[in-house]
Design a protein around this motif. Structure first.
Motif: not given
Length: 125
Positions: A12-14, A35-39
């Motif tokens: 996430x950006x924070x 961003x997420x590493x799920x994709x």
């Protein structure tokens, strides 16, 4: 001329990327996603994939920074190796290249990748 690049990712950006920047040396190009590493649908990852050429080396702080899905992780490493690109995971001390087939390293990639996927599932739950 081959390039040495670094791929950095936080979810996430924070979140702070400072720890991952410890592997960056002068002259290295950095690709950073927040961003997420799920994709594998990530802007900087897509830019990295387009940037890489045979003989390049990609440095990643740890396996879970590349992907949080085992199949995605294996697919990315295989894709890079097929292009003649070496992938180095610093935390796990693992290196993958097209001219080096190491069954123990592949097993360790699968184990660490499965753990990363499990951790993501637990966070999601």
């Amino acid at each position: 001329m081959s390039s040495v690049v670094v791929y950095i990712r936080v979810s996430s950006t924070d979140q702070n990327t400072e720890r991952q920047y410890e592997i960056v040396k002068d002259g290295m190009k950095v690709f950073e996603d927040k961003c997420s590493g799920s994709t594998t649908n990530r802007q900087a990852l897509d830019e990295l994939r387009a940037w890489l050429r045979e003989g390049d080396t990609v440095h990643v702080h740890s396996i879970d920074r590349m992907a949080r899905d085992l199949l995605d992780l294996q697919s990315l490493v295989n894709e890079f190796n097929k292009k003649g690109v070496t992938v180095v995971f610093h935390k796990e001390s693992l290196t993958f290249s097209s001219n080096k087939s190491d069954s123990m390293s592949k097993l360790m990639l699968q184990i660490f990748g499965a753990v990363a996927e499990f951790e993501r599932a637990r966070i999601k739950d």
